[in-house]
Design a protein around this motif. Structure first.
Motif, PDB file in Angstrom:
ATOM      1  N   LYS A  20       0.858  -1.190   0.000  1.00  0.00           N
ATOM      2  CA  LYS A  20       0.000   0.000   0.000  1.00  0.00           C
ATOM      3  C   LYS A  20       0.887   1.230   0.000  1.00  0.00           C
ATOM      4  N   PRO A  21       0.381   2.336  -0.512  1.00  0.00           N
ATOM      5  CA  PRO A  21       1.173   3.562  -0.576  1.00  0.00           C
ATOM      6  C   PRO A  21       1.644   3.985   0.816  1.00  0.00           C
ATOM      7  N   GLY A  22       2.906   4.433   0.886  1.00  0.00           N
ATOM      8  CA  GLY A  22       3.454   4.925   2.129  1.00  0.00           C
ATOM      9  C   GLY A  22       3.938   3.847   3.090  1.00  0.00           C
ATOM     10  N   CYS A  23       3.907   2.599   2.677  1.00  0.00           N
ATOM     11  CA  CYS A  23       4.348   1.493   3.527  1.00  0.00           C
ATOM     12  C   CYS A  23       5.856   1.314   3.353  1.00  0.00           C
ATOM     13  N   HIS A  24       6.617   1.710   4.364  1.00  0.00           N
ATOM     14  CA  HIS A  24       8.076   1.632   4.260  1.00  0.00           C
ATOM     15  C   HIS A  24       8.574   0.188   4.273  1.00  0.00           C
ATOM     16  N   LEU A  25       7.882  -0.694   4.999  1.00  0.00           N
ATOM     17  CA  LEU A  25       8.257  -2.109   4.981  1.00  0.00           C
ATOM     18  C   LEU A  25       8.043  -2.700   3.590  1.00  0.00           C
ATOM     19  N   CYS A  26       6.955  -2.288   2.936  1.00  0.00           N
ATOM     20  CA  CYS A  26       6.665  -2.758   1.576  1.00  0.00           C
ATOM     21  C   CYS A  26       7.748  -2.297   0.607  1.00  0.00           C
ATOM     22  N   ARG A  71       0.697  -5.544  -6.024  1.00  0.00           N
ATOM     23  CA  ARG A  71      -0.747  -5.362  -5.896  1.00  0.00           C
ATOM     24  C   ARG A  71      -1.014  -4.355  -4.784  1.00  0.00           C
ATOM     25  N   ASP A  72      -1.524  -3.201  -5.158  1.00  0.00           N
ATOM     26  CA  ASP A  72      -1.859  -2.144  -4.207  1.00  0.00           C
ATOM     27  C   ASP A  72      -3.203  -2.493  -3.574  1.00  0.00           C
ATOM     28  N   LEU A 114      -9.452  -5.472   2.854  1.00  0.00           N
ATOM     29  CA  LEU A 114      -9.979  -6.153   4.033  1.00  0.00           C
ATOM     30  C   LEU A 114      -9.074  -7.291   4.488  1.00  0.00           C
ATOM     31  N   ALA A 115      -8.486  -7.988   3.538  1.00  0.00           N
ATOM     32  CA  ALA A 115      -7.646  -9.141   3.877  1.00  0.00           C
ATOM     33  C   ALA A 115      -6.277  -8.724   4.417  1.00  0.00           C
ATOM     34  N   TYR A 116      -5.706  -7.636   3.909  1.00  0.00           N
ATOM     35  CA  TYR A 116      -4.305  -7.341   4.195  1.00  0.00           C
ATOM     36  C   TYR A 116      -4.036  -5.968   4.823  1.00  0.00           C
ATOM     37  N   GLN A 117      -5.069  -5.240   5.218  1.00  0.00           N
ATOM     38  CA  GLN A 117      -4.843  -3.872   5.691  1.00  0.00           C
ATOM     39  C   GLN A 117      -3.889  -3.784   6.878  1.00  0.00           C
ATOM     40  N   TYR A 118      -3.835  -4.822   7.706  1.00  0.00           N
ATOM     41  CA  TYR A 118      -2.932  -4.808   8.869  1.00  0.00           C
ATOM     42  C   TYR A 118      -1.750  -5.754   8.690  1.00  0.00           C
ATOM     43  N   GLU A 119      -1.600  -6.319   7.501  1.00  0.00           N
ATOM     44  CA  GLU A 119      -0.605  -7.371   7.289  1.00  0.00           C
ATOM     45  C   GLU A 119       0.514  -7.009   6.316  1.00  0.00           C
TER      46      GLU A 119
END
Length: 95
Positions: free
Chosen positions: A8-14, A34-35, A44-49
């Motif tokens: 997701k945008p802004g995810c430094h780990l990503c 895949r954003d 819903l599946a990955y918002q916290y993962e």
């Protein structure tokens, strides 16, 4: 062979994992990003993962052609080096 990285945008780990995956040299694969903000089911599946990494492979299904199967891979440590990431990928992708 294809690896799928849910991000997701802004995810430094990503971003860090993507950079390391792009530096892997001894394993040939296509990296698909895949954003999760572009689809409700992914969000819903990955918002916290995120980041979440999957391996995609084709399986012959007889008359119907090919069927893509996606398998999750363990989450690598953010501190893992490119070499450690490559070793992990080799372990799971060679099975």
């Amino acid at each position: 062979m294809r690896l799928i990285l849910y991000t997701k945008p802004g995810c430094h780990l990503c971003e860090g994992l993507q950079e390391k995956l792009e530096k892997v040299q001894n394993i040939s694969f296509e990296l698909e990003l895949r954003d999760i903000t572009t689809r409700d089911d992914w969000f819903l599946a990955y918002q916290y993962e995120v980041p979440v990494l999957y391996f995609s492979e084709s399986k012959a299904t007889g008359d119907t052609g090919e069927n893509l199967i996606e398998k999750p891979l363990p989450r690598p440590s953010p501190r893992a080096s490119v070499q450690q990431l490559e070793q992990m990928l080799h372990k799971y992708l060679s099975n």
